[in-house]
Design a protein around this motif. Structure first.
Motif, PDB file in Angstrom:
ATOM      1  N   ASP A 184     116.462 -48.451  49.448  1.00 54.91           N
ATOM      2  CA  ASP A 184     115.181 -47.815  49.129  1.00 54.91           C
ATOM      3  C   ASP A 184     114.231 -47.918  50.306  1.00 54.91           C
ATOM      4  OD1 ASP A 184     113.416 -46.406  47.593  1.00 54.91           O
ATOM      5  OD2 ASP A 184     112.486 -48.226  46.806  1.00 54.91           O
ATOM      6  N   PRO A 203     110.815 -48.187  51.581  1.00 56.00           N
ATOM      7  CA  PRO A 203     109.733 -48.772  50.787  1.00 56.00           C
ATOM      8  C   PRO A 203     108.408 -48.012  50.848  1.00 56.00           C
ATOM      9  CG  PRO A 203     110.115 -50.069  52.756  1.00 56.00           C
ATOM     10  CD  PRO A 203     111.175 -49.028  52.739  1.00 56.00           C
ATOM     11  N   PHE A 204     108.294 -47.017  51.732  1.00 56.14           N
ATOM     12  CA  PHE A 204     106.952 -46.425  51.919  1.00 56.14           C
ATOM     13  C   PHE A 204     106.778 -45.031  51.315  1.00 56.14           C
ATOM     14  CE2 PHE A 204     108.042 -49.113  55.585  1.00 56.14           C
ATOM     15  CZ  PHE A 204     107.179 -50.153  55.314  1.00 56.14           C
ATOM     16  N   GLN A 205     107.941 -44.331  51.108  1.00 59.01           N
ATOM     17  CA  GLN A 205     107.790 -42.921  50.749  1.00 59.01           C
ATOM     18  C   GLN A 205     107.214 -42.724  49.357  1.00 59.01           C
ATOM     19  OE1 GLN A 205     109.989 -41.266  48.415  1.00 59.01           O
ATOM     20  NE2 GLN A 205     110.918 -43.232  47.941  1.00 59.01           N
ATOM     21  N   ALA A 206     107.537 -43.630  48.438  1.00 58.39           N
ATOM     22  CA  ALA A 206     107.052 -43.449  47.064  1.00 58.39           C
ATOM     23  C   ALA A 206     105.527 -43.525  47.051  1.00 58.39           C
ATOM     24  CB  ALA A 206     107.635 -44.523  46.156  1.00 58.39           C
ATOM     25  N   GLN A 207     105.037 -44.481  47.808  1.00 59.92           N
ATOM     26  CA  GLN A 207     103.587 -44.644  47.902  1.00 59.92           C
ATOM     27  C   GLN A 207     102.963 -43.393  48.526  1.00 59.92           C
ATOM     28  OE1 GLN A 207     101.986 -45.420  51.145  1.00 59.92           O
ATOM     29  NE2 GLN A 207      99.951 -45.484  50.201  1.00 59.92           N
ATOM     30  N   PHE A 208     103.639 -42.843  49.572  1.00 59.00           N
ATOM     31  CA  PHE A 208     103.172 -41.620  50.231  1.00 59.00           C
ATOM     32  C   PHE A 208     103.097 -40.476  49.231  1.00 59.00           C
ATOM     33  CE2 PHE A 208     104.263 -37.586  52.330  1.00 59.00           C
ATOM     34  CZ  PHE A 208     103.266 -37.523  53.291  1.00 59.00           C
ATOM     35  N   LYS A 209     104.197 -40.327  48.476  1.00 65.05           N
ATOM     36  CA  LYS A 209     104.250 -39.228  47.518  1.00 65.05           C
ATOM     37  C   LYS A 209     103.157 -39.353  46.473  1.00 65.05           C
ATOM     38  CE  LYS A 209     108.730 -37.285  46.707  1.00 65.05           C
ATOM     39  NZ  LYS A 209     110.070 -37.618  46.146  1.00 65.05           N
ATOM     40  N   SER A 210     102.988 -40.565  45.949  1.00 63.22           N
ATOM     41  CA  SER A 210     102.004 -40.698  44.875  1.00 63.22           C
ATOM     42  C   SER A 210     100.581 -40.566  45.428  1.00 63.22           C
ATOM     43  CB  SER A 210     102.180 -42.017  44.133  1.00 63.22           C
ATOM     44  OG  SER A 210     101.788 -43.090  44.959  1.00 63.22           O
ATOM     45  N   ALA A 211     100.404 -40.890  46.734  1.00 68.74           N
ATOM     46  CA  ALA A 211      99.077 -40.733  47.321  1.00 68.74           C
ATOM     47  C   ALA A 211      98.697 -39.260  47.427  1.00 68.74           C
ATOM     48  CB  ALA A 211      99.018 -41.391  48.694  1.00 68.74           C
ATOM     49  N   SER A 233      97.617 -41.160  52.727  1.00 71.93           N
ATOM     50  CA  SER A 233      98.652 -42.176  52.550  1.00 71.93           C
ATOM     51  C   SER A 233      98.183 -43.529  53.059  1.00 71.93           C
ATOM     52  CB  SER A 233      99.946 -41.758  53.246  1.00 71.93           C
ATOM     53  OG  SER A 233      99.716 -41.665  54.623  1.00 71.93           O
ATOM     54  N   GLY A 291      95.203 -44.537  52.749  1.00 73.86           N
ATOM     55  CA  GLY A 291      94.158 -45.015  51.843  1.00 73.86           C
ATOM     56  C   GLY A 291      92.870 -45.363  52.564  1.00 73.86           C
TER      57      GLY A 291
END
Lengths: 323, 339
Positions: free
Chosen positions: B32, B34-42, B301, B303
């Motif tokens: 996994d 680790p950063f793309q999910a956060q990017f997508k949800s941002a 992304s 923030g």
């Protein structure tokens, strides 16, 4: 207008002569044939539009949608040819659009009796919006190869005279004949002078008014074609500019009263020449934009003040009011 | 007997090896990131609003299409408020948008002052402001756009070079006096002219971004100075008129015309190809759109608190000349960008 009074046309012509003589004397390179042609060419489109406005104003109306007819039907020609239609088809479509637009204007004003000022303000907005929303992809419609040859209308030279000047001259002759030699011309003056009187004497007032707006729309379209051919594109955004004021200025400055029934082609020519000389002289002197506006304003004010001294308000203007 | 044991051991070893191999093969699952999910949800579900001075022209349509293309696949909504050349309508749109709280607003300033306070307020409310091409006195999270001073300098340098050994008379065709882009470009022109005292400016006039007016001015100037060696124009959409005047005077190729624009194919490359323009500095619109989208992706992304960082992405200019005007990638066209 009483004898012995100097008309506005006379005043403006005098200002024009004085300015022309001054420029010719003091400004090197002004009084040359080449520069005279450039001067005329630069104001030819404005002059053509002035003719369209004159027909309507003489009939006691006003057409604020003239710039929209300048921009949209010719823009349509450029756009449809760009999209692959043939030039004759595109021109037919544009002329049809101009005629329908003129008919709508005329119908609203003559039959629905909506004041010309509001009608043409609204229809002009409508036509410009229609162009932006549905007809054009971008607001500057570019030339395309299917139009090759057509640019002669704006860039060609016949016997040393640039085409726009020739088109302006032909339009002057055409409108001049219409106004002075035909029955329709006489009707237009009669309607402008007194619409109710004209109706009482049996003049077909409403159809004539419709015709005026159709002619104005066609002239607007012609001016637009000349302009597009001359700059190889149609900046349809011109609708948002203050051009319509310049057109009214040419007409009013030349001496066609907004109360109708007076003036003719000569007035438009004089008004156009004055604006042309002013612009040309100031460009040669490389004056700043703000200084140019200042001087333009001062010349206009001088003409208007001189007119109000020489032709004081009388009973008639008091009743109708000035616009 | 020994042989049998040896064989059995060997077979067992093989089996074990196979089993191990099979085991590792099964264990080779995805790692996994680790950063793309956060990017997508941002990004997902967020709104980007766009206020150009007006839609319907190559630059603003191109930016819109480019930003949409970059951000919509991430579930972002890109909305446009078209003030149609009205500064008032633009200010109102911006005010309304502040209360709607989009994640970011792309602003195309009509002048350097009008939107400045509103943009400051928007960033105080947590909305990122990206300014495009026309900056304001307020510097927001990001400015993406052409460096007008550089455009003025490079266009003038080209004209000065073309004038070598000629009359050294040039003309300047400015845009509208109220526009910052025009004033900045003029500053660039002045910077270069200060270094070249031999150059004489015979005309410096504002044509209001209007092709017909530019043609009129250029015609008059060319009649007075047929030996003019170059014209610095401020926008290709207006300088079509300047080029038409040069062509009519029969001076194409003799008067060097340098201008700038967004690099749209019909408005830029084709006019360089047919000799109307000698140099057209392009602030390539698709690149600018990608830069804006990149900025938005990064700001959201990361923030970052709106207004806490301020930076610029000045667009690298593409000089369009006869050499590269025929190359497909030099210019862009709106139809393709929208596909």
């Amino acid at each position: 207008m009483k004898l012995g009074r100097v008309s506005q046309q006379g005043i403006v012509f005098a200002i024009f002569l004085a300015m022309f003589a001054g420029f010719a004397f003091f400004l090197h390179g002004f009084a040359t044939t080449a520069n005279m042609l450039a001067l005329l060419q630069n104001v030819a489109v404005l002059g053509i539009l002035g003719l369209g406005m004159a027909i309507v104003v003489i009939g006691r109306g006003v057409d604020l949608s003239l710039i929209a007819t300048l921009a949209v039907p010719p823009g349509l020609v450029l756009q449809t040819v760009q999209d692959g239609s043939s030039l004759p088809l595109a021109l037919t479509a544009a002329l049809a659009l101009a005629i329908v637009f003129g008919l709508v204007n005329g119908w609203l004003i003559a039959y629905a009796e909506v004041p010309a000022l509001f009608t043409t303000l609204a229809t002009g907005l409508f036509l410009a919006g229609l162009g932006q929303a549905l007809l054009f992809k971008l607001d500057v419609v570019q030339w395309s190869s299917g139009l090759d040859g057509f640019e002669k209308l704006g860039q060609g030279v016949v016997l040393g005279i640039p085409m726009p000047i020739i088109v302006f001259a032909l339009a002057c002759v055409g409108i001049g004949l219409l106004l002075t030699r035909t029955r329709i011309g006489a009707y237009i003056y009669a309607i402008g002078d007194n619409p109710f009187g004209a109706r009482t004497t049996g003049i077909p007032v409403r159809p004539t008014i419709v015709l005026q707006y159709v002619i104005a729309a066609l002239i607007g379209c012609l001016a637009g074609l000349v302009m597009a051919a001359s700059v190889n594109s149609m900046p349809t955004r011109i609708y948002n500019s203050t051009w319509i004021y310049d057109v009214i200025l040419v007409v009013v400055l030349g001496g066609i009263g907004l109360s109708g029934g007076r003036g003719g082609v000569l007035n438009v020519v004089i008004g156009t020449l004055l604006i042309g000389t002013l612009l040309n002289g100031m460009t040669i002197m490389d004056m700043s934009y703000s200084a140019q506006n200042l001087i333009k304003g001062m010349v206009l004010l001088a003409a208007v003040i001189a007119d109000s001294f020489l032709n004081p308000r009388n009973e008639e203007t008091a009743q109708q009011g000035d616009i | 007997m020994k042989r049998v044991i040896a064989r059995t051991v060997a077979a067992a070893a093989c089996g074990l090896g196979l089993a191990l191999a099979a085991g590792t093969a099964l264990a080779q699952k995805g790692l996994d990131e680790p950063f793309q999910a956060q990017f997508k949800s941002a990004l997902s579900g967020k709104t980007v609003a766009y206020i150009p001075v007006s839609m319907n022209f190559d630059l603003t349509e191109g930016w819109f299409a480019g930003v949409k293309k970059e951000l919509e696949p991430y579930g972002m909504k890109v909305i446009v408020r078209d003030p149609n050349w009205s500064t008032n309508a633009g200010a109102q749109a911006l005010t309304t948008l502040i209360s709607e709280k989009p994640a970011a607003i792309i602003v195309h300033n009509p002048d350097v002052q009008t939107y400045a306070r509103l943009m400051q307020r928007a960033e105080a409310e947590g909305i990122h402001i990206i300014q495009i091409n026309m900056g304001s006195v307020y510097r927001s999270s990001a400015f993406v756009g052409a460096n007008w001073i550089e455009i003025g300098e490079r266009d003038t340098e080209a004209v000065v070079k073309a004038c070598e050994g000629k009359s050294n008379k040039i003309a300047i065709m400015q845009g509208a006096l109220s526009a910052a882009a025009s004033a900045y470009t003029l500053k660039g022109v002045e910077n270069v002219l200060a270094k070249h005292p031999q150059i004489k400016v015979v005309s410096s006039q504002a044509a209001d971004w209007d092709a017909a007016k530019a043609k009129g001015i250029a015609q008059t100037v060319l009649k007075q100075h047929p030996d003019l060696c170059g014209i610095v124009g401020f926008w290709d959409g207006m300088d079509i008129g300047t080029a038409a005047a040069i062509k009519e005077a029969g001076l194409t190729g003799k008067v060097f015309l340098a201008t700038s624009g967004g690099g749209e194919r019909k408005g830029a490359c084709e006019l360089v190809k047919n000799g109307s323009f000698d140099l057209n500095l392009s602030y390539d619109v698709p690149t600018q759109a990608a830069d804006m989208a990149g900025m938005i992706k990064w700001l959201l992304s990361a923030g970052v608190k709106a207004g806490s960082v301020k930076g610029s992405i000045y667009t690298t200019l593409v000089p369009i000349t006869k050499e590269n005007a025929s190359v497909e990638s030099t210019c862009w066209n709106l139809g393709d960008l929208k596909k």
